[in-house]
Structure formats: structure tokens, C-alpha cells
Write an enzyme that holds these catalytic residues in place. Structure first.
Site, PDB file in Angstrom:
ATOM      1  CE  LYS A   1      -4.203  -1.908   1.673  1.00 16.62           C
ATOM      2  NZ  LYS A   1      -4.643  -2.952   3.246  1.00 16.62           N
TER       3      LYS A   1
ATOM      4  CD  GLN B   1      -3.870  -4.510   6.688  1.00 14.86           C
ATOM      5  OE1 GLN B   1      -3.452  -3.067   6.278  1.00 14.86           O
ATOM      6  NE2 GLN B   1      -4.673  -5.114   6.433  1.00 14.86           N
TER       7      GLN B   1
ATOM      8  CG  ASP C   1     -10.050  -0.230   4.397  1.00 11.65           C
ATOM      9  OD1 ASP C   1      -9.575   0.096   3.619  1.00 11.65           O
ATOM     10  OD2 ASP C   1      -9.566  -0.363   5.851  1.00 11.65           O
TER      11      ASP C   1
END
Ligand code: NDP
Length: 309
Positions: A54, A98, A121
Site C-alpha cells: 500500500k 490494518q 476502507d
């Protein structure tokens, strides 16, 4: 093989190139770079790989990448304080924590602490709710990427029967919403589904998000169906003695039957990060225009006192 191969790697590369061009235009005109903050707690090896990719891809397309790697023993309070700081940071447009988090941290609490306007997200209940009521929302990256792959094969999905195998909050449920919004008739199958093969064989579009290596084979697929394999499973390869990645679909058995199919790796995986970057750029555009789609809801949430801006 008769199925068309859906090349997620190439489609993701072309999306990243398009995003890079949009960013270059903005920064050449003197605007700041869009910023994505990624927070990793602990040393989970798979998460380390994901976060590394990422960060690399964020920088490559011209965004600002801020990485916070915290030790596994980080307290929930410390993590929440970092999220509050990132919420208030005007150089940050997207915040990604994460998952999974260590067991002593309440992941729901952390997700709900991210201001919805930076929740790239798409996991915050405000974004989840807005997606299900048809409002504008950040769409979770893997389902968003999967939809782009489906649309690369067929633009108009109206009236098609889609079957999603898996009902997780991060893949199955948002996938259901996106397919419904495209006027598909959607069935969601899961571990208690009585006859999985019979259910799947009804699908014009079959999305597998299960986490069981090669669970679906030719007995689950209607001839000509579009098959999207979200699964990423590590199995031992007897030929090499090393681990290799396989999907939830038995590619070799399904490819002769399906109309189009994604490979693993090189299918949905690359699209997930590309869509994270797209969400971040959209957040940037909303934050900088101050008339964007997330501002009103963010202000409302902050005003309610639940979240510190
Ligand atoms: P979860 O474990 O959260 O959900 C799995 C789902 O599959 C559950 O709904 C479960 O049913 C269902 N299921 C399990 N076994 C069966 C079975 N035998 N028959 C039918 N349904 C079954 O997984 P995720 O949604 O998080 O991930 C799914 C897969 O996608 C994993 O391989 C993961 O690694 C991959 N993934 C890939 C991403 C990418 O970027 N490509 C991103 C995210 C995930 P029930 O609810 O009844 O338990």
C-alpha cells in the site's frame, strides 16, 4: 480454456495510471498532495506485506504516504489517540487501520473512531449504512474492485442473477449492496446454505469470498457465468515444497465452463489497493472542495460529540 481471463493486474495498473494523472494535474497547479495514513499494529507477516504494498503504490502515484508502525503491545487508548490526531490532520485524506488488530484492542471501537469522511476502507457504520440506503459513501475496496472487474466484461448487469458466497462485513455484504444497486437479483450463500452447488449454478455472476481453497469447481458454475474469485489462500505446493496462493475457485476446472474468470493471484487482489487509492483521491477532492459528499455527514458526526474532529 474457454473463459475470458479478467486481468485484474492490468486493470488495476490502468486505474493507478489514471489516478496518477489526476494527481499530477492537481499538484502541478500548486495543490497539496492527497495524503493516506496507514496504521499497522503488531508484526503479523501478511499485514506487513499488505502495508508495504500500500505504501509503495501510494507513493508511486504521487500521494503522500504516512506510515505508523506500532508495537503489538500498543494500548487501545494510544491507538485511539493516534486516530484522533489523524482525523484532525488537514494533510491526511484517508486513514486505514490494518486489520486484524491484536486481541486486546476492540477493532469496532477503532473503526468507529475514524471520522467517516476519512474512512477510505468504508468500514465505519455511517459509510456501511449509507451504502445500504443508497446514499453516497466510501465503498469497501475489495467489493469496489470486484465490481470494476465485472463491469470490464459486461456494462449492463440489470436483471442478472448474482450469487455471492460469503457474508463478511468487508466483502460479502457490501458486494450484495453493489450488485443490488446494479439491479441484479442477488443471493448470498454462506456456511449454512443447504445446497451450495445448486445455488451457485443459478448465477450469471458468481462471486466467491469464502477463504476455502478451491471450494468451488465446475459443478458450481453455470456455463458462461462471470466468476470473480476474491479468495486468497496459502497452500503447500507439492511440486516446489513452497507455499503458493490459490483462490476459492478451482481455476483449472472452472475456466472451461465459465464465460469469464479472474485468476489468483492477479485478479481481485491488485484491484483492492487501486480502489483504496481511488477512495483516498475522492476523499481529497471532497475535503478540498468543501462541498464534497462526506463533509456534511462528518460535521454531523463530530457535532454529535461522538468523534473528535
Ligand atoms: P470471512 O472468514 O470473514 O468470511 C467467510 C465467509 O465464507 C463467511 O460468510 C462464511 O459463512 C462463508 N463460508 C465459510 N465456509 C463456507 C462453506 N464451506 N460454504 C459456504 N460458505 C462458507 O472471510 P472474508 O470475507 O474476510 O474473506 C474471504 C476470502 O477473501 C479470504 O480468502 C480472504 O483472504 C480473501 N480476501 C481477499 C481480499 C483481496 O484483496 N483479494 C480482501 C479481503 C479478503 P458463515 O458466515 O456462515 O460463517
Amino acid at each position: 480454456m474457454t473463459a475470458k481471463l479478467i486481468d485484474g493486474k492490468a486493470i488495476a495498473a490502468s486505474l493507478r495510471a489514471e489516478l496518477a494523472a489526476r494527481i499530477a494535474k492537481l499538484t502541478e497547479a500548486g495543490a497539496r498532495k492527497p495524503g493516506l495514513a496507514v496504521v499497522l499494529v503488531g508484526e503479523d507477516p501478511a499485514s506487513q506485506v499488505y502495508v508495504g504494498s500500500k505504501v509503495k503504490q501510494t507513493t508511486e502515484i504521487g500521494m503522500l504516504s504516512i506510515e505508523h508502525r506500532l508495537p503489538a503491545e500498543t494500548t487501545e487508548a494510544t491507538l485511539l489517540a493516534l486516530v484522533a490526531k489523524l482525523n484532525a490532520d488537514p494533510t491526511i485524506d484517508g486513514i486505514l487501520v490494518q486489520l486484524p488488530l491484536p486481541a486486546h484492542i476492540d477493532a469496532d471501537k477503532v473503526i468507529e473512531a475514524i471520522t467517516p469522511g476519512k474512512d477510505v476502507d468504508g468500514f465505519h457504520p455511517v459509510n456501511v449504512g449509507r451504502l445500504s440506503t443508497g446514499g453516497r459513501a466510501f465503498v469497501p475496496c475489495t467489493p469496489r474492485g470486484s465490481m470494476k472487474l465485472i463491469k470490464s466484461v459486461r456494462e449492463n448487469l440489470s436483471g442478472l442473477h448474482a450469487v455471492v458466497v460469503g457474508r463478511s462485513n468487508i466483502v460479502g455484504k457490501p458486494m450484495l449492496q453493489l450488485l443490488l444497486a446494479e439491479n441484479c437479483t442477488v443471493t448470498v450463500a454462506h456456511s449454512r446454505t443447504k445446497d451450495l452447488a445448486e445455488t451457485c449454478r443459478q448465477a450469471d455472476i458468481l462471486v466467491a469470498a469464502v477463504g476455502r481453497p478451491r471450494l468451488l469447481n465446475e459443478t458450481h458454475v453455470k456455463p458462461g457465468a462471470i466468476v470473480i474469485d476474491v479468495g486468497i489462500n496459502r497452500i503447500a505446493d507439492p511440486a516446489t515444497g513452497k507455499n503458493k496462493l490459490v483462490g476459492d475457485v478451482d481455476f483449472d476446472r472452472v475456466a472451461p465452463v465459465a464465460g469469464a474468470i479472474t485468476p489468483v493471484p492477479g485478479g481481485v487482489g491488485p484491484m483492492t489497493i487501486a480502489c483504496l487509492l481511488e477512495n483516498t483521491l475522492e476523499s481529497y477532492e471532497a475535503q478540498t472542495k468543501k462541498s464534497g459528499r462526506f463533509d456534511a455527514v462528518t460535521e454531523w458526526i463530530c457535532a454529535s460529540g461522538n468523534i473528535q474532529p
